[in-house]
Design a protein around this motif. Structure first.
Motif, short mmCIF file in Angstrom:
data_model
loop_
_atom_site.label_atom_id
_atom_site.label_comp_id
_atom_site.label_asym_id
_atom_site.label_seq_id
_atom_site.Cartn_x
_atom_site.Cartn_y
_atom_site.Cartn_z
N UNK A 278 13.19 -14.24 12.55
CA UNK A 278 12.47 -13.45 13.55
C UNK A 278 10.97 -13.45 13.30
N UNK A 279 10.21 -13.28 14.40
CA UNK A 279 8.76 -13.29 14.28
C UNK A 279 8.27 -11.95 13.75
N UNK A 280 7.32 -11.99 12.82
CA UNK A 280 6.75 -10.75 12.28
C UNK A 280 5.23 -10.82 12.32
N UNK A 281 4.62 -9.64 12.43
CA UNK A 281 3.17 -9.53 12.34
C UNK A 281 2.85 -8.94 10.97
N UNK A 282 1.94 -9.58 10.26
CA UNK A 282 1.57 -9.11 8.92
C UNK A 282 0.09 -8.78 8.93
N UNK A 283 -0.25 -7.57 8.52
CA UNK A 283 -1.67 -7.22 8.47
C UNK A 283 -1.91 -6.31 7.28
N UNK A 284 -3.15 -6.29 6.80
CA UNK A 284 -3.45 -5.39 5.68
C UNK A 284 -3.14 -3.96 6.08
N UNK A 285 -2.65 -3.17 5.13
CA UNK A 285 -2.24 -1.81 5.44
C UNK A 285 -3.39 -0.99 6.01
N UNK A 286 -3.07 -0.18 7.04
CA UNK A 286 -4.11 0.65 7.61
C UNK A 286 -4.16 2.02 6.96
N UNK A 287 -3.01 2.50 6.46
CA UNK A 287 -2.98 3.79 5.79
C UNK A 287 -2.17 3.64 4.52
N UNK A 288 -2.62 4.30 3.44
CA UNK A 288 -1.90 4.18 2.18
C UNK A 288 -1.66 5.55 1.59
N UNK A 289 -0.54 5.69 0.89
CA UNK A 289 -0.33 6.89 0.09
C UNK A 289 -1.36 6.92 -1.02
N UNK A 290 -1.56 8.12 -1.57
CA UNK A 290 -2.57 8.26 -2.62
C UNK A 290 -2.34 7.29 -3.77
N UNK A 291 -1.07 7.20 -4.23
CA UNK A 291 -0.80 6.38 -5.41
C UNK A 291 -1.13 4.92 -5.13
N UNK A 292 -0.79 4.47 -3.90
CA UNK A 292 -1.06 3.07 -3.57
C UNK A 292 -2.54 2.85 -3.33
N UNK A 293 -3.20 3.83 -2.73
CA UNK A 293 -4.64 3.72 -2.50
C UNK A 293 -5.38 3.63 -3.83
N UNK A 294 -4.86 4.35 -4.83
CA UNK A 294 -5.48 4.32 -6.15
C UNK A 294 -5.38 2.93 -6.76
N UNK A 295 -4.23 2.28 -6.53
CA UNK A 295 -4.05 0.92 -7.06
C UNK A 295 -5.04 -0.04 -6.42
N UNK A 296 -5.26 0.13 -5.10
CA UNK A 296 -6.21 -0.73 -4.40
C UNK A 296 -7.61 -0.51 -4.95
N UNK A 297 -7.94 0.77 -5.17
CA UNK A 297 -9.27 1.09 -5.69
C UNK A 297 -9.46 0.50 -7.09
N UNK A 298 -8.40 0.59 -7.90
CA UNK A 298 -8.48 0.07 -9.26
C UNK A 298 -8.66 -1.45 -9.26
N UNK A 299 -7.97 -2.12 -8.33
CA UNK A 299 -8.08 -3.57 -8.27
C UNK A 299 -9.45 -4.00 -7.78
N UNK A 300 -10.04 -3.18 -6.91
CA UNK A 300 -11.34 -3.53 -6.36
C UNK A 300 -12.47 -3.28 -7.35
#
Lengths: 236, 129
Positions: free
Chosen positions: A213-235
């Motif tokens: 099946x066809x899927x659309x993949x895009x960077x997350x628009x909203x993140x939970x705090x824990x996941x947002x923290x991981x993104x911040x740490x990686x950046x």
């Protein structure tokens, strides 16, 4: 043009296919269930700007299609971007679409530095489904005098309930009906691996729809705090 | 490349190539990696292999042993990187694919008959004919 609008976001959206599921072992030796997605290559078939269209967006096409299976306006539209006919076209909004050129190719490498993605697809159709399957109703007891109504939804309210004034059933009352075969978005899925050479992306967990099946993949628009923290740490 | 082949190619990289041959009924040592903070040590779990199911990356084993008169079973994916090594201690003759009946056995009846053939590949084991 069946282009679908999405909200404004940072990164590009890509189109792809769900290929199937498997498991991978991460660095800690923990087994992670993953969905294998073929993502891209997508071609930019139209660039929309505030001057010409009133908003900024990029339209992309994905998957080869035989010209005889497409339509002449569609073929011409893709031809304008200097590419072969494409099966799917979708549009994603940007604050500023100037960075994209007509005919430019976007492939899985665009997701290489992204930790979490949203994946949207069309869920598997379940046909006409009852209240238990469709809404998670509990049904009735197996015994204690229940006859022929084990999976029934129960009372849907009398003519004077549910409303205050006047009778009738409120709109949107959960009942049996068609289930599945609708657009579903899985938010904030972890990107486990990106194989840019083969345009393969592994995301953690399931993704809506059947294999192929066809899927659309895009960077997350909203993140939970824990996941947002991981993104911040990686950046950082 | 078909879709199935592609997924298999992802799995292949994770499959162990150095697995010894062992079957249900064998007594094996499972060397488990245990990570405590920054340290890593190996713990050996010795028991009877009572189930081996699934294939490829999904292959799972269940190993049963008796600790303080209490049956203990552990389940692992055979290809888990948390397992450093398998050792075959003793080969036994199992007439079932799954030895779940051992759960109901007590005392001497837990023992399985030695395998009469195919002992050669267990290092240091005498071949019994």
């Amino acid at each position: 043009m069946a282009a679908k609008k999405t909200t404004s976001q940072d990164g590009p959206m890509l189109l792809g296919r769900k290929l199937g599921m498997t498991r991978v072992f991460n660095d800690d030796g923990v087994s992670v269930p993953v969905t294998v997605l073929e993502v891209g290559p997508c071609v930019v078939t139209q660039v929309r700007t505030a001057e010409t269209d009133g908003y900024d967006a990029v339209q992309i096409g994905y998957d080869e299609i035989k010209p005889r299976n497409s339509t002449i306006p569609q073929i011409a539209h893709d031809h304008k971007a200097g590419t072969t006919p494409k099966r799917f076209h979708r549009e994603f909004r940007l604050a500023e679409a100037g960075g994209y050129d007509l005919g430019q190719t976007i492939d899985a490498s665009a997701l290489a530095s992204i930790l979490f993605v949203d994946v949207a697809g069309t869920s598997k159709g379940k046909g006409f489904a009852g209240g238990m399957k469709r809404h998670g109703f509990k049904g009735k007891e197996a015994t204690h005098g229940v006859e022929r109504k084990h999976r029934s939804p129960g009372s849907i309210g009398g003519h004077a309930t549910n409303a205050g004034t006047g009778g009738g059933i409120k709109k949107g009352k959960k009942m049996a009906g068609h289930m599945g075969d609708e657009r579903v978005t899985m938010r904030s899925l972890e990107v486990v691996r990106v194989d840019a050479d083969r345009n393969i992306v592994l995301v953690k967990g399931p993704v809506p729809g059947a294999n192929g099946g066809m899927v659309e993949v895009r960077p997350s628009v909203r993140l939970y705090k824990s996941k947002a923290a991981k993104v911040a740490a990686a950046g950082a | 490349m078909s879709t199935q082949q592609l997924i298999e190619s992802i799995n292949e990289a994770q499959l162990k190539t150095d697995l010894p041959r062992f079957d249900v009924g064998d007594t094996i040592n499972v060397h488990v990696r245990i990570v405590e903070g920054a340290k890593e040590r190996i713990q050996v779990f010795q028991g009877v292999l009572i189930s081996r199911k699934g294939r490829g990356i999904n292959e799972m084993i269940i190993v049963r042993r008796i600790v303080d008169d209490q049956g203990v079973e552990r389940t692992w994916p055979i290809n888990s990187p948390l397992i450093a090594k398998f050792e075959v201690v003793r080969r036994a003759d199992a007439r079932r694919a799954k030895l779940y009946f051992l759960r109901d056995r007590v005392g001497k009846s837990r023992r399985l008959r030695d395998r009469r053939r195919g002992m050669k590949h267990v290092e240091g084991q005498k071949t019994v004919h």
